[in-house]
Design a protein around this motif. Structure first.
Motif, mmCIF file in Angstrom:
data_model
loop_
_atom_site.group_PDB
_atom_site.id
_atom_site.type_symbol
_atom_site.label_atom_id
_atom_site.label_comp_id
_atom_site.label_asym_id
_atom_site.label_seq_id
_atom_site.Cartn_x
_atom_site.Cartn_y
_atom_site.Cartn_z
ATOM 1 N N THR A 32 39.316 38.807 41.431
ATOM 2 C CA THR A 32 38.492 39.530 42.398
ATOM 3 C C THR A 32 37.019 39.200 42.206
ATOM 4 O O THR A 32 36.296 38.950 43.179
ATOM 5 C CB THR A 32 38.711 41.053 42.250
ATOM 6 O OG1 THR A 32 40.101 41.329 42.434
ATOM 7 C CG2 THR A 32 37.904 41.836 43.250
ATOM 8 N N VAL A 33 36.575 39.175 40.957
ATOM 9 C CA VAL A 33 35.177 38.842 40.650
ATOM 10 C C VAL A 33 34.878 37.407 41.075
ATOM 11 O O VAL A 33 33.852 37.132 41.710
ATOM 12 C CB VAL A 33 34.883 39.054 39.144
ATOM 13 C CG1 VAL A 33 33.529 38.472 38.761
ATOM 14 C CG2 VAL A 33 34.942 40.539 38.798
ATOM 15 N N ALA A 34 35.770 36.490 40.735
ATOM 16 C CA ALA A 34 35.569 35.086 41.089
ATOM 17 C C ALA A 34 35.528 34.905 42.608
ATOM 18 O O ALA A 34 34.689 34.164 43.132
ATOM 19 C CB ALA A 34 36.671 34.225 40.474
ATOM 20 N N ALA A 74 31.389 45.582 42.766
ATOM 21 C CA ALA A 74 32.193 44.411 42.408
ATOM 22 C C ALA A 74 32.143 44.089 40.919
ATOM 23 O O ALA A 74 33.138 43.671 40.337
ATOM 24 C CB ALA A 74 31.753 43.199 43.218
ATOM 25 N N ILE A 75 30.968 44.260 40.291
ATOM 26 C CA ILE A 75 30.843 43.815 38.896
ATOM 27 C C ILE A 75 30.122 44.807 37.980
ATOM 28 O O ILE A 75 29.965 44.529 36.796
ATOM 29 C CB ILE A 75 30.131 42.446 38.814
ATOM 30 C CG1 ILE A 75 28.711 42.520 39.370
ATOM 31 C CG2 ILE A 75 30.961 41.371 39.507
ATOM 32 C CD1 ILE A 75 27.891 41.258 39.173
ATOM 33 N N VAL A 133 34.800 32.303 35.228
ATOM 34 C CA VAL A 133 35.565 33.549 35.145
ATOM 35 C C VAL A 133 37.051 33.275 35.357
ATOM 36 O O VAL A 133 37.899 33.799 34.634
ATOM 37 C CB VAL A 133 35.033 34.588 36.166
ATOM 38 C CG1 VAL A 133 35.958 35.788 36.296
ATOM 39 C CG2 VAL A 133 33.628 35.038 35.765
ATOM 40 N N ARG A 134 37.367 32.406 36.299
ATOM 41 C CA ARG A 134 38.775 32.106 36.585
ATOM 42 C C ARG A 134 39.497 31.453 35.405
ATOM 43 O O ARG A 134 40.652 31.750 35.135
ATOM 44 C CB ARG A 134 38.878 31.176 37.781
ATOM 45 C CG ARG A 134 38.864 31.864 39.084
ATOM 46 C CD ARG A 134 39.327 30.952 40.223
ATOM 47 N NE ARG A 134 39.260 31.715 41.440
ATOM 48 C CZ ARG A 134 38.222 31.687 42.276
ATOM 49 N NH1 ARG A 134 37.177 30.919 42.049
ATOM 50 N NH2 ARG A 134 38.226 32.424 43.364
ATOM 51 N N VAL A 135 38.829 30.538 34.710
ATOM 52 C CA VAL A 135 39.518 29.789 33.659
ATOM 53 C C VAL A 135 39.375 30.406 32.269
ATOM 54 O O VAL A 135 40.009 29.928 31.332
ATOM 55 C CB VAL A 135 39.049 28.322 33.614
ATOM 56 C CG1 VAL A 135 39.296 27.633 34.934
ATOM 57 C CG2 VAL A 135 37.590 28.208 33.212
ATOM 58 N N SER A 136 38.585 31.445 32.143
ATOM 59 C CA SER A 136 38.398 32.042 30.824
ATOM 60 C C SER A 136 39.676 32.756 30.374
ATOM 61 O O SER A 136 40.410 33.297 31.189
ATOM 62 C CB SER A 136 37.223 33.016 30.841
ATOM 63 O OG SER A 136 37.485 34.068 31.734
#
Length: 137
Positions: A32-34, A74-75, A133-136
């Protein structure tokens, strides 16, 4: 440089600097953040594309304003409400991104392109944050 361009780059860099905090979210939340960061980047990319061909970027003000209104929700839980509200306030200050059209019309072509490249870099900051963020883990 334009205040709008400087602020977008500044917010993009600030969010990239907070990527570690954003990456601490659980898996579903990371997506969602990404997605939110990608949407911000796409708004800037679309604006640059219009400005590059000297076309008025209609509707982009409303999009950026909506992003600024949603940033804290959102964050905020990930980076802190105060920091999220500060970044949202910065975006709200420059949400009239369509003003860039008028500003750039008075620039010589090399200066206009230099400013557009900085806007590209701002979009890249948001996109890079999303990718991180997606790959962390």
């Amino acid at each position: 440089m334009s205040a709008i361009i400087d602020t977008l780059l500044s917010v993009g860099k600030a969010l990239f600097g907070l990527r570690g905090e954003l990456a601490k979210a659980r898996k579903e939340r990371k997506e969602t953040v990404a997605d939110f960061m990608d949407t911000l980047a796409q708004t800037i990319d679309d604006t640059v594309a219009s400005l590059r061909i000297q076309q008025f970027p209609g509707g982009k003000c409303a999009e950026l304003f909506a992003h600024s209104q949603q940033l804290s929700a959102a964050i905020g839980d990930l980076i802190g409400i105060a920091k999220a509200e500060e970044l949202a306030a910065q975006l709200q200050e420059i949400w009239e991104i369509e003003r860039l059209f008028a500003e750039l019309q008075s620039d010589a072509p090399p200066e206009r392109e230099r400013k557009l490249l900085v806007l590209d870099a701002a979009a890249g900051q948001f996109r890079a944050t999303a990718a991180f963020v997606r790959v962390s883990p």
